[in-house]
Write a protein that holds these residues in place. Structure first.
Motif, PDB file in Angstrom:
ATOM      1  N   GLY A   1     -33.540  35.811  66.210  1.00  0.00           N
ATOM      2  CA  GLY A   1     -32.591  35.526  65.138  1.00  0.00           C
ATOM      3  C   GLY A   1     -31.258  36.186  65.410  1.00  0.00           C
ATOM      4  O   GLY A   1     -31.184  37.184  66.106  1.00  0.00           O
ATOM      5  N   ASN A   2     -30.205  35.608  64.862  1.00  0.00           N
ATOM      6  CA  ASN A   2     -28.861  36.163  64.954  1.00  0.00           C
ATOM      7  C   ASN A   2     -28.340  36.234  63.526  1.00  0.00           C
ATOM      8  O   ASN A   2     -28.239  35.212  62.854  1.00  0.00           O
ATOM      9  CB  ASN A   2     -27.980  35.270  65.838  1.00  0.00           C
ATOM     10  CG  ASN A   2     -26.614  35.867  66.063  1.00  0.00           C
ATOM     11  OD1 ASN A   2     -26.116  36.636  65.260  1.00  0.00           O
ATOM     12  ND2 ASN A   2     -26.007  35.505  67.168  1.00  0.00           N
ATOM     13  N   PHE A   3     -28.007  37.401  63.051  1.00  0.00           N
ATOM     14  CA  PHE A   3     -27.695  37.602  61.647  1.00  0.00           C
ATOM     15  C   PHE A   3     -26.209  37.759  61.375  1.00  0.00           C
ATOM     16  O   PHE A   3     -25.815  38.161  60.291  1.00  0.00           O
ATOM     17  CB  PHE A   3     -28.489  38.803  61.116  1.00  0.00           C
ATOM     18  CG  PHE A   3     -29.968  38.587  61.310  1.00  0.00           C
ATOM     19  CD1 PHE A   3     -30.677  37.785  60.429  1.00  0.00           C
ATOM     20  CD2 PHE A   3     -30.632  39.126  62.397  1.00  0.00           C
ATOM     21  CE1 PHE A   3     -32.028  37.556  60.611  1.00  0.00           C
ATOM     22  CE2 PHE A   3     -31.991  38.907  62.593  1.00  0.00           C
ATOM     23  CZ  PHE A   3     -32.690  38.109  61.686  1.00  0.00           C
ATOM     24  N   CYS A   4     -25.401  37.443  62.353  1.00  0.00           N
ATOM     25  CA  CYS A   4     -23.951  37.447  62.187  1.00  0.00           C
ATOM     26  C   CYS A   4     -23.452  36.012  62.266  1.00  0.00           C
ATOM     27  O   CYS A   4     -23.980  35.199  62.988  1.00  0.00           O
ATOM     28  CB  CYS A   4     -23.284  38.271  63.278  1.00  0.00           C
ATOM     29  SG  CYS A   4     -23.794  39.998  63.250  1.00  0.00           S
ATOM     30  N   SER A   5     -22.403  35.744  61.535  1.00  0.00           N
ATOM     31  CA  SER A   5     -21.886  34.368  61.581  1.00  0.00           C
ATOM     32  C   SER A   5     -20.798  34.222  62.624  1.00  0.00           C
ATOM     33  O   SER A   5     -20.306  35.119  63.171  1.00  0.00           O
ATOM     34  CB  SER A   5     -21.331  33.957  60.239  1.00  0.00           C
ATOM     35  OG  SER A   5     -20.366  34.884  59.791  1.00  0.00           O
TER      36      SER A   5
ATOM     37  N   GLU B   1     -34.269  35.597  72.069  1.00  0.00           N
ATOM     38  CA  GLU B   1     -33.620  35.869  70.799  1.00  0.00           C
ATOM     39  C   GLU B   1     -34.404  35.181  69.683  1.00  0.00           C
ATOM     40  O   GLU B   1     -34.661  33.981  69.748  1.00  0.00           O
ATOM     41  CB  GLU B   1     -32.176  35.391  70.802  1.00  0.00           C
ATOM     42  CG  GLU B   1     -31.451  35.771  69.537  1.00  0.00           C
ATOM     43  CD  GLU B   1     -29.985  35.429  69.572  1.00  0.00           C
ATOM     44  OE1 GLU B   1     -29.601  34.503  68.850  1.00  0.00           O
ATOM     45  OE2 GLU B   1     -29.242  36.088  70.335  1.00  0.00           O
TER      46      GLU B   1
END
Length: 105
Positions: free
Chosen positions: A101-105, A99
């Motif tokens: 990046g993760n773009f959800c909080s 992974e």
């Protein structure tokens, strides 16, 4: 985060039995090896195939070394159990992702 992704194309005549086995036994046994911290199973809706169903399992770990240790110490036994029950009834495609990046909080 490292994601071990397994996509299965399962024949419809054993789909219910296979899914029950995965949910009640196999996925938890993979988690119990201690190499992964989380898992999910998903069914493909689109495109819809008529001769088989497609599912994806994702197993999460924090380091590639844990995935490598799983391959070395546990994967063969885990895969053998599925093969013994459903030989000739499915195909599997395995990939490992990192992974970014993760773009959800």
């Amino acid at each position: 985060m490292i994601i071990y992704s397994v996509t299965i194309h399962i024949q419809k005549d054993v789909e219910t039995e296979w899914l029950q086995f995965m949910q009640e036994k196999h996925i938890q046994e993979v988690i119990n090896t201690g190499y992964f911290t989380d898992a999910a199973i998903r069914r493909v809706l689109v495109p819809l195939e008529t001769s088989y169903s497609t599912y994806n399992m994702e197993y999460v770990t924090d380091h590639i070394e844990k995935y490598d240790a799983y391959l070395k110490n546990a994967a063969t036994n885990m895969q053998k159990d599925v093969m013994n029950r459903f030989a000739g009834k499915f195909t599997a495609d395995r990939k490992v992702y990192e992974e970014i990046g993760n773009f959800c909080s």
